[in-house]
Design a protein around this motif. Structure first.
Motif, mmCIF file in Angstrom:
data_model
loop_
_atom_site.group_PDB
_atom_site.id
_atom_site.type_symbol
_atom_site.label_atom_id
_atom_site.label_comp_id
_atom_site.label_asym_id
_atom_site.label_seq_id
_atom_site.Cartn_x
_atom_site.Cartn_y
_atom_site.Cartn_z
ATOM 1 N N UNK A 212 1.360 13.792 14.227
ATOM 2 C CA UNK A 212 2.457 14.312 15.018
ATOM 3 C C UNK A 212 3.724 14.455 14.185
ATOM 4 N N UNK A 213 4.769 14.914 14.809
ATOM 5 C CA UNK A 213 6.048 15.046 14.133
ATOM 6 C C UNK A 213 6.671 13.674 13.917
ATOM 7 N N UNK B 41 5.996 -7.431 1.628
ATOM 8 C CA UNK B 41 5.134 -6.370 1.101
ATOM 9 C C UNK B 41 4.895 -5.318 2.183
ATOM 10 N N UNK B 42 5.174 -4.040 1.914
ATOM 11 C CA UNK B 42 4.942 -3.013 2.922
ATOM 12 C C UNK B 42 3.506 -2.476 2.883
ATOM 13 N N UNK B 43 3.032 -2.049 4.046
ATOM 14 C CA UNK B 43 1.740 -1.359 4.170
ATOM 15 C C UNK B 43 1.957 -0.097 4.992
ATOM 16 N N UNK B 44 1.250 0.966 4.630
ATOM 17 C CA UNK B 44 1.414 2.227 5.352
ATOM 18 C C UNK B 44 0.598 2.225 6.642
ATOM 19 N N UNK B 45 0.945 3.183 7.517
ATOM 20 C CA UNK B 45 0.183 3.345 8.759
ATOM 21 C C UNK B 45 -1.289 3.603 8.445
ATOM 22 N N UNK B 46 -1.555 4.510 7.508
ATOM 23 C CA UNK B 46 -2.953 4.817 7.181
ATOM 24 C C UNK B 46 -3.660 3.612 6.570
ATOM 25 N N UNK C 13 4.229 11.572 11.591
ATOM 26 C CA UNK C 13 4.692 12.014 10.283
ATOM 27 C C UNK C 13 3.760 11.594 9.156
ATOM 28 N N UNK C 14 3.373 12.573 8.327
ATOM 29 C CA UNK C 14 2.581 12.271 7.124
ATOM 30 C C UNK C 14 3.197 12.943 5.901
ATOM 31 N N UNK C 15 4.515 13.206 5.988
ATOM 32 C CA UNK C 15 5.214 13.890 4.903
ATOM 33 C C UNK C 15 6.382 13.067 4.365
ATOM 34 N N UNK C 16 6.310 11.744 4.563
ATOM 35 C CA UNK C 16 7.312 10.870 3.967
ATOM 36 C C UNK C 16 7.061 10.726 2.469
ATOM 37 N N UNK C 17 8.076 10.333 1.740
ATOM 38 C CA UNK C 17 7.917 10.109 0.305
ATOM 39 C C UNK C 17 7.346 8.711 0.060
#
Length: 334
Positions: free
Chosen positions: A288-289, A264-269, A218-222
């Protein structure tokens, strides 16, 4: 005092063991090797220059537990032995309740029978479920959305009732977020027996050319870059948190529920790009989905850990990535 560590050769437990051995604690390790390797025992002895007993066996084996407690005068238990794949728990929930809940009950029964009342439980942020607010603090409602999280929450409920039933119990229930990284010796780290369930070991296999690419679900999260954001914590920070929790239960009875995260959060990318920057390795990716049950963002409030344990995470995302890769290189060359 002698501490029993169940699941002791696994990823998080082995790093906790290393920290405790380096602090001159006496340990006994138990592991059934369903997701670990017996060679970790020898590696722990090598990196700490300490000898300690290891038993291959299951935490549901009451006869074996009685022998370990009797032979080694156990005074405290760190309980890491548990299955941890969300996807597997959905496919086989009975396995998870039998192992994670049933195994803990057996262990607690033996502890109570033999008069051992100090207990640290390896719980999980999955007990929170879909966030009603962020960051998750320890007062956030607990509504897990999969059998794995349910099994952790059921154990927490048992522990709460146990602590209320007898004032001798001193229990720390530590809710982990996303442990990554490896020991500075590079001798131990995350090395799953089967296909990895977590991002970092999967990425290590891509970097080592054992897999062609990393799938980003998923790359369409807010979120800032569209990928999921997580609270990644270095496993050595986590290990040090367990030492602090041990000190707490040695002097303060009752039930203590504490998050162990960075806050503190970090994104996958962000994790992938940081890894590429600090190692010089390229990570091919495909999108992927979204996976069922994945949350866009979650991260800890670490305030209680700072106040109650005098602990906070200090290692950076770069530290996590570099130590993971150095361990992977050491493993590939051995």
């Amino acid at each position: 005092m002698t501490i029993l560590i169940t699941g002791g050769l696994g990823f998080i437990a082995s790093h906790a063991a290393a920290s405790l051995l380096e602090s001159n604690q006496e340990l006994v390790l138990l592991d059934n090797l369903c997701n670990s390797q017996e060679s970790v025992h020898q590696k722990l002895e090598k990196l700490t220059d300490r000898k300690f007993p290891f038993y291959r066996g299951d935490v549901r084996d009451k006869k074996l537990l009685r022998k370990i407690f009797s032979d080694h005068s156990i005074t405290a238990v760190m309980h890491f032995a548990g299955l941890k794949s969300v996807a597997e728990s959905v496919k086989d929930p009975l396995l998870y309740f039998d192992n994670n809940v049933g195994g803990t009950i057996t262990l607690l029964e033996v502890m109570q029978e033999l008069g051992v009342y100090q207990f640290i439980f390896s719980s999980s942020a999955t007990v929170y479920g879909v966030p009603e607010y962020l960051p998750y603090d320890e007062s956030h409602p607990t509504k897990p959305i999969n059998p794995y999280g349910q099994s952790k929450l059921q154990v927490e409920a048992i522990l709460k009732d146990l602590a209320a039933s007898d004032s001798r119990w001193a229990i720390a229930c530590l809710r982990y977020f996303n442990p990554v990284g490896a020991h500075p010796s590079h001798l131990i780290g995350e090395l799953p027996n089967d296909q990895p369930n977590n991002l970092m070991p999967f990425m290590m296999q891509v970097a080592a050319k054992q897999r062609p690419f990393l799938t980003v679900f998923g790359n369409d999260y807010e979120t800032a870059d569209g990928t999921g954001e997580r609270d990644y914590i270095h496993v050595m920070d986590l290990a040090e948190g367990h030492e602090k929790a041990l000190a707490l239960i040695q002097k303060t009875p009752g039930m203590h529920i504490i998050n162990l995260g960075t806050g503190k959060p970090h994104s996958v990318l962000e994790l992938v790009r940081t890894f590429e920057k600090v190692t010089g390795e390229s990570i091919p990716m495909q999108i992927g989905k979204r996976r069922d049950g994945d949350l866009p963002v979650y991260y800890a409030s670490a305030d209680k850990a700072k106040d109650v344990l005098q602990w906070q995470a200090t290692r950076t995302l770069a530290d996590m990535c570099l130590s993971s890769w150095q361990f992977q290189l050491q493993h590939l060359s051995s």
